[in-house]
Write an enzyme that holds these catalytic residues in place. Structure first.
Site, PDB file in Angstrom:
ATOM      1  N   SER A 131      53.743   0.713  47.179  1.00 59.61           N
ATOM      2  CA  SER A 131      52.374   0.221  47.025  1.00 59.61           C
ATOM      3  C   SER A 131      51.679   0.974  45.900  1.00 59.61           C
ATOM      4  O   SER A 131      51.551   2.204  45.966  1.00 59.61           O
ATOM      5  CB  SER A 131      51.590   0.435  48.331  1.00 59.61           C
ATOM      6  OG  SER A 131      50.213   0.168  48.106  1.00 59.61           O
ATOM      7  N   HIS A 162      54.205  -3.730  45.811  1.00 58.10           N
ATOM      8  CA  HIS A 162      53.091  -4.141  46.685  1.00 58.10           C
ATOM      9  C   HIS A 162      51.779  -3.854  45.963  1.00 58.10           C
ATOM     10  O   HIS A 162      51.508  -2.718  45.572  1.00 58.10           O
ATOM     11  CB  HIS A 162      53.162  -3.366  48.006  1.00 58.10           C
ATOM     12  CG  HIS A 162      52.188  -3.848  49.041  1.00 58.10           C
ATOM     13  ND1 HIS A 162      52.408  -4.987  49.799  1.00 58.10           N
ATOM     14  CD2 HIS A 162      50.989  -3.354  49.438  1.00 58.10           C
ATOM     15  CE1 HIS A 162      51.382  -5.159  50.634  1.00 58.10           C
ATOM     16  NE2 HIS A 162      50.512  -4.192  50.438  1.00 58.10           N
ATOM     17  N   ASP A 218      47.788  -4.130  46.341  1.00 58.54           N
ATOM     18  CA  ASP A 218      46.652  -4.348  47.247  1.00 58.54           C
ATOM     19  C   ASP A 218      45.429  -4.782  46.465  1.00 58.54           C
ATOM     20  O   ASP A 218      45.055  -4.119  45.496  1.00 58.54           O
ATOM     21  CB  ASP A 218      46.323  -3.047  47.987  1.00 58.54           C
ATOM     22  CG  ASP A 218      47.377  -2.701  49.016  1.00 58.54           C
ATOM     23  OD1 ASP A 218      47.810  -1.544  49.066  1.00 58.54           O
ATOM     24  OD2 ASP A 218      47.777  -3.604  49.774  1.00 58.54           O
ATOM     25  N   MET A 246      41.442  -5.507  47.041  1.00 61.15           N
ATOM     26  CA  MET A 246      40.388  -5.265  48.020  1.00 61.15           C
ATOM     27  C   MET A 246      39.037  -5.650  47.433  1.00 61.15           C
ATOM     28  O   MET A 246      38.744  -5.353  46.273  1.00 61.15           O
ATOM     29  CB  MET A 246      40.371  -3.778  48.408  1.00 61.15           C
ATOM     30  CG  MET A 246      41.697  -3.310  48.988  1.00 61.15           C
ATOM     31  SD  MET A 246      41.570  -1.579  49.483  1.00 61.15           S
ATOM     32  CE  MET A 246      43.282  -1.244  49.911  1.00 61.15           C
ATOM     33  N   HIS A 282      48.764  -8.466  48.271  1.00 59.45           N
ATOM     34  CA  HIS A 282      48.135  -8.419  49.608  1.00 59.45           C
ATOM     35  C   HIS A 282      46.627  -8.557  49.424  1.00 59.45           C
ATOM     36  O   HIS A 282      45.971  -7.619  48.970  1.00 59.45           O
ATOM     37  CB  HIS A 282      48.510  -7.070  50.237  1.00 59.45           C
ATOM     38  CG  HIS A 282      47.878  -6.800  51.554  1.00 59.45           C
ATOM     39  ND1 HIS A 282      47.907  -5.538  52.112  1.00 59.45           N
ATOM     40  CD2 HIS A 282      47.216  -7.571  52.436  1.00 59.45           C
ATOM     41  CE1 HIS A 282      47.288  -5.562  53.292  1.00 59.45           C
ATOM     42  NE2 HIS A 282      46.868  -6.786  53.511  1.00 59.45           N
ATOM     43  N   MET A 286      43.236  -8.376  50.619  1.00 62.23           N
ATOM     44  CA  MET A 286      42.316  -7.888  51.646  1.00 62.23           C
ATOM     45  C   MET A 286      40.913  -8.280  51.192  1.00 62.23           C
ATOM     46  O   MET A 286      40.153  -7.488  50.636  1.00 62.23           O
ATOM     47  CB  MET A 286      42.438  -6.364  51.817  1.00 62.23           C
ATOM     48  CG  MET A 286      43.697  -5.980  52.560  1.00 62.23           C
ATOM     49  SD  MET A 286      44.053  -4.225  52.483  1.00 62.23           S
ATOM     50  CE  MET A 286      44.946  -4.190  50.933  1.00 62.23           C
ATOM     51  N   MET A 313      50.011  -5.106  59.779  1.00 58.68           N
ATOM     52  CA  MET A 313      49.396  -3.870  59.274  1.00 58.68           C
ATOM     53  C   MET A 313      49.618  -2.744  60.276  1.00 58.68           C
ATOM     54  O   MET A 313      49.337  -2.916  61.463  1.00 58.68           O
ATOM     55  CB  MET A 313      47.883  -4.071  59.100  1.00 58.68           C
ATOM     56  CG  MET A 313      47.449  -4.942  57.945  1.00 58.68           C
ATOM     57  SD  MET A 313      47.865  -4.306  56.330  1.00 58.68           S
ATOM     58  CE  MET A 313      47.017  -2.752  56.287  1.00 58.68           C
ATOM     59  N   PHE A 347      42.782   1.831  52.981  1.00 64.90           N
ATOM     60  CA  PHE A 347      43.162   3.094  52.327  1.00 64.90           C
ATOM     61  C   PHE A 347      44.610   3.459  52.628  1.00 64.90           C
ATOM     62  O   PHE A 347      45.122   3.168  53.711  1.00 64.90           O
ATOM     63  CB  PHE A 347      42.244   4.242  52.824  1.00 64.90           C
ATOM     64  CG  PHE A 347      40.807   4.023  52.473  1.00 64.90           C
ATOM     65  CD1 PHE A 347      39.973   3.319  53.347  1.00 64.90           C
ATOM     66  CD2 PHE A 347      40.283   4.459  51.252  1.00 64.90           C
ATOM     67  CE1 PHE A 347      38.648   3.073  53.015  1.00 64.90           C
ATOM     68  CE2 PHE A 347      38.951   4.215  50.922  1.00 64.90           C
ATOM     69  CZ  PHE A 347      38.137   3.523  51.802  1.00 64.90           C
ATOM     70  N   GLY A 348      45.243   4.112  51.646  1.00 67.55           N
ATOM     71  CA  GLY A 348      46.592   4.617  51.869  1.00 67.55           C
ATOM     72  C   GLY A 348      46.510   5.985  52.537  1.00 67.55           C
ATOM     73  O   GLY A 348      45.416   6.503  52.792  1.00 67.55           O
ATOM     74  N   ASP A 390      52.907  -2.168  56.841  1.00 64.88           N
ATOM     75  CA  ASP A 390      52.092  -1.747  55.708  1.00 64.88           C
ATOM     76  C   ASP A 390      51.109  -0.656  56.129  1.00 64.88           C
ATOM     77  O   ASP A 390      50.151  -0.916  56.853  1.00 64.88           O
ATOM     78  CB  ASP A 390      51.325  -2.974  55.187  1.00 64.88           C
ATOM     79  CG  ASP A 390      50.545  -2.685  53.943  1.00 64.88           C
ATOM     80  OD1 ASP A 390      49.838  -3.590  53.478  1.00 64.88           O
ATOM     81  OD2 ASP A 390      50.626  -1.555  53.425  1.00 64.88           O
ATOM     82  N   GLY A 391      51.460   0.595  55.702  1.00 64.83           N
ATOM     83  CA  GLY A 391      50.538   1.692  55.995  1.00 64.83           C
ATOM     84  C   GLY A 391      51.180   2.725  56.907  1.00 64.83           C
ATOM     85  O   GLY A 391      51.533   2.415  58.034  1.00 64.83           O
ATOM     86  N   GLY A 392      51.334   3.933  56.400  1.00 66.38           N
ATOM     87  CA  GLY A 392      51.846   5.031  57.227  1.00 66.38           C
ATOM     88  C   GLY A 392      53.340   4.984  57.468  1.00 66.38           C
ATOM     89  O   GLY A 392      53.858   5.674  58.349  1.00 66.38           O
ATOM     90  N   GLY A 419      53.517   3.522  50.152  1.00 66.70           N
ATOM     91  CA  GLY A 419      52.768   4.004  48.988  1.00 66.70           C
ATOM     92  C   GLY A 419      52.906   5.521  48.904  1.00 66.70           C
ATOM     93  O   GLY A 419      53.668   6.067  48.102  1.00 66.70           O
TER      94      GLY A 419
HETATM   95  C1  DX5 Z   1      46.212  -0.082  53.034  1.00 66.59           C
HETATM   96  C2  DX5 Z   1      47.207  -0.733  52.094  1.00 66.59           C
HETATM   97  C3  DX5 Z   1      48.592  -0.125  52.110  1.00 66.59           C
HETATM   98  C4  DX5 Z   1      48.659   1.246  51.542  1.00 66.59           C
HETATM   99  C5  DX5 Z   1      50.021   1.835  51.817  1.00 66.59           C
HETATM  100  O1  DX5 Z   1      45.138  -0.961  53.238  1.00 66.59           O
HETATM  101  O2  DX5 Z   1      47.348  -2.082  52.473  1.00 66.59           O
HETATM  102  O3  DX5 Z   1      49.428  -0.959  51.305  1.00 66.59           O
HETATM  103  O4  DX5 Z   1      48.495   1.220  50.178  1.00 66.59           O
HETATM  104  O5  DX5 Z   1      49.813   2.880  52.665  1.00 66.59           O
HETATM  105  P1  DX5 Z   1      50.664   4.249  52.610  1.00 66.59           P
HETATM  106  O6  DX5 Z   1      50.185   5.012  51.414  1.00 66.59           O
HETATM  107  O7  DX5 Z   1      50.363   4.902  53.913  1.00 66.59           O
HETATM  108  O8  DX5 Z   1      52.123   3.846  52.468  1.00 66.59           O
HETATM  109 ZN    ZN Z   2      48.832  -3.561  51.542  1.00 64.99          ZN
END
Ligand code: DX5
Ligand code: ZN
Length: 218
Positions: free
Chosen positions: A7, A32, A34, A36, A65, A67, A136, A142-143, A170-172, A192
């Site tokens: 990401s 990926h 994002d 926003m 993605h 958002m 998600m 936020f990452g 996606d995320g963590g 990410g």
């Molecule tokens: C959060 C984003 C994720 C983020 C990835 O809203 O959609 O794509 O960038 O998260 P980490 O950095 O935790 O992999």
């Molecule tokens: Zn994302």
């Protein structure tokens, strides 16, 4: 083989081209991106112009993605910019079916995302119209957050319901928790922070690819 989608939210925005090439050379399967709108989520990230320029340099597909609250107004914009996979959030309501159909009609893969707190019932009516369900694993925006442990169960439930498309977390997502997610049926991992902070991204992605693919049993 599990697909890894680095990401760029975790990339160095002043060196995007360098950081895109870095993760693609390291074996990333998708990029990926994002988007926003500072309304659907409390953050603002990237633009159609960035997607267009990324398309010019990325050797891997763009996994965009959205958002944002009113993605219907921007589907053509992001498809024209080069999105290969375009994902909208089920929480926005409106003509989800029409938007998914339009994404596919224009030759891209259609994705439908749901936040950790949104139940699978919100996506069940649309499964046939999607190529990807994005479960998600953090609150969007936020990452660098910690994976929400309530989400892996949703992945397993989707597979148990017979869903054969891509399921993306996606995320963590980290090297430590990815194996468990694959065991539930995950086929694409957005990463990410884990990829961009890795000492050896190539070695990391090689190990991740060796973990299998959550569709083996499909
Ligand atoms: C959060 C984003 C994720 C983020 C990835 O809203 O959609 O794509 O960038 O998260 P980490 O950095 O935790 O992999
Ligand atoms: Zn994302």
């Amino acid at each position: 083989m599990i697909k890894i989608a680095p990401s760029i939210l975790a990339a160095d925005v002043l060196n995007l081209e360098r950081d895109v090439r870095k993760v693609a050379d390291a074996g990333g399967d998708w990029l990926h991106v994002d988007i926003m709108d500072a309304h659907f989520v409390h953050n603002l990230a990237y633009s159609p112009e960035v997607v267009r320029r990324l398309k010019e340099i990325s050797p891997v597909p763009l996994d965009v993605h959205l958002m944002m609250d009113q993605p219907g107004r921007y589907l053509d914009t992001f498809l024209d910019a080069g999105a290969d996979i375009l994902t909208i959030h089920t929480e926005i309501g409106g003509d989800i079916s029409g938007m998914l159909e339009k994404i596919r009609r224009r030759g891209a893969k259609a994705g439908l995302a749901l936040k950790p707190g949104t139940g699978l019932s919100a996506v069940m009516p649309y499964l046939e119209q999607t190529d990807l369900i994005l479960t998600m694993t953090v609150e969007p925006g936020f990452g660098g957050q910690v994976l929400n442990e309530a989400v892996p169960g949703k992945i397993a439930e989707l597979r148990a319901a017979g869903y054969r498309g891509e399921i993306e977390a996606d995320g963590g997502v980290t090297e430590e928790n990815l194996g468990r997610l694959i065991g539930k049926g995950l086929s694409v991992a957005v990463m990410g922070t884990a990829v961009y902070t890795a000492e050896d991204p190539k070695g990391l992605i090689r190990r991740l690819h060796g973990m299998g693919d959550g569709r083996e049993g499909v």
